[in-house]
Design a protein around this motif. Sequence first.
Motif, PDB file in Angstrom:
ATOM      1  N   HIS A   1       0.391  -1.087   0.224  1.00 34.27           N
ATOM      2  CA  HIS A   1       0.365  -0.220  -0.191  1.00 34.27           C
ATOM      3  C   HIS A   1       1.041   0.957   0.194  1.00 34.27           C
ATOM      4  O   HIS A   1       2.206   1.115   0.674  1.00 34.27           O
ATOM      5  N   ILE A   2       0.284   2.487  -1.095  1.00 32.83           N
ATOM      6  CA  ILE A   2       1.052   3.763  -0.889  1.00 32.83           C
ATOM      7  C   ILE A   2       0.564   4.303  -0.349  1.00 32.83           C
ATOM      8  O   ILE A   2      -1.037   5.066  -1.079  1.00 32.83           O
ATOM      9  N   ILE A   3       0.277   5.493   0.070  1.00 35.83           N
ATOM     10  CA  ILE A   3      -0.494   6.517   0.721  1.00 35.83           C
ATOM     11  C   ILE A   3       0.349   8.125   0.101  1.00 35.83           C
ATOM     12  O   ILE A   3       1.059   8.226   1.210  1.00 35.83           O
ATOM     13  N   LYS A   4      -0.703   8.733  -0.248  1.00 37.57           N
ATOM     14  CA  LYS A   4       0.717   9.725  -1.099  1.00 37.57           C
ATOM     15  C   LYS A   4       1.146  10.629   0.339  1.00 37.57           C
ATOM     16  O   LYS A   4       2.362  11.102   0.720  1.00 37.57           O
ATOM     17  N   GLU A   5      -0.808  11.482   0.467  1.00 37.55           N
ATOM     18  CA  GLU A   5      -0.818  12.664   0.969  1.00 37.55           C
ATOM     19  C   GLU A   5      -0.336  11.869   3.296  1.00 37.55           C
ATOM     20  O   GLU A   5       0.697  12.997   3.169  1.00 37.55           O
ATOM     21  N   ALA A   6       0.670  10.749   2.947  1.00 40.74           N
ATOM     22  CA  ALA A   6       0.573  10.411   4.590  1.00 40.74           C
ATOM     23  C   ALA A   6       2.725  10.039   4.343  1.00 40.74           C
ATOM     24  O   ALA A   6       3.061  10.069   5.656  1.00 40.74           O
ATOM     25  N   ASP A   7       2.759   9.939   3.226  1.00 42.64           N
ATOM     26  CA  ASP A   7       4.650   9.286   2.576  1.00 42.64           C
ATOM     27  C   ASP A   7       4.859   8.537   3.738  1.00 42.64           C
ATOM     28  O   ASP A   7       5.257   8.196   4.021  1.00 42.64           O
ATOM     29  N   ARG A   8       3.662   7.104   3.238  1.00 40.90           N
ATOM     30  CA  ARG A   8       3.594   6.031   3.513  1.00 40.90           C
ATOM     31  C   ARG A   8       4.083   5.015   3.007  1.00 40.90           C
ATOM     32  O   ARG A   8       2.791   5.089   1.738  1.00 40.90           O
TER      33      ARG A   8
END
Length: 356
Positions: free
Chosen positions: A319-326
């Motif tokens: 999983h890649i979460i753009k806004e969380a930079d995670r």
Amino acid sequence: MKRLLLPLLAAIPHLCQGQGIVSFADSIRQQYKVPELAFAVVSSDSVLECHVLGVKRANSTYAAQPGDRFHIGSNTKAITAFIAALLVKEQKIRWNSTILTIFPELRWRTRYVYDTVTLANLLTFRGRLQGYSYNSETPSFKDLHGDYAAQRIQLAANFLTQAPMKPDENGLTPSNVDYIIAGLMLEKASRKPYKTLVQELGARLGINFYFDYPNLKDTTQPWGHNADLQPLPPAESYKMNWLLAAGNINVSLEEYTRFVRMLLTGLKGKSDLLPKKTFEQLLFGMPQFSYGWFNPLQLPQHHVAYNEGNAGAFITRVHIIKEADRGYVIFTNAASSATKEAVDVLLKELSRRYGE
């Protein structure tokens, strides 16, 4: 099963976040009888967690070790799409290159409905070709001839004669054949075998990408386990070689985190490989499924891209979460329904602790 986890969740101490998450993950691994579980949490500039737990083979004492390799199944698709973006940048192929532009020799046996199918269509599950997977019965090995490269061409030609798939409610026609043909297009455009393209990308990123189940070349590596948690002995699979660009890479957790961090860096516009807009195109450029990545309906400030690999012996989730930079990466060496649930539980807890 889920009710049993409630007291377990409440009992995990949070005195030290790093130690706490390892204890939690190993409890999940044991609860769901997953032989080996590896997980990582990364940002664009750091690795927050990276752990490998359990045993390489069920009912053995072969302890998990850093550097253990896992078959990532359909998570291969994101790597294929990234290679395509590099070749587009190098002007060796275009997103709107059609199948018949690259393979005009297939014209005589291709249905007209596929005349306008492009590389972009294939990489975003909009190619309309019928499905094929590791458990498909036809065609079989005896139906095709030559080496694996020749067989993939024959397989593609066979599917181009078939009626198109009806799109689902999201307008998608998910098929591994899309990626088989996309991989063939990349090979011809670059004049390099797909494995060479992958290994060249790995050299740029400091990643040793290999192919097939890890124990095929090295029996000390993790063994995959089927739905009944039976370990699968080393064996070459012709189907996985046909599905090369769709899902046949193996890699270690530690090295794969470099690929995920590179994507997060690119989303921030700080990559030398591709411009920011291309990273956004790859992960979020098309609704529901972009270039190798699922992305359910996004909120204005919340973009999540994910994929899952499962070739019958390993389940892997990214999983890649753009806004969380995670970025969250979970690798396992089993393909049972309980393993899938364990991955879901661990991912939920990682997201709660580190951002979602």
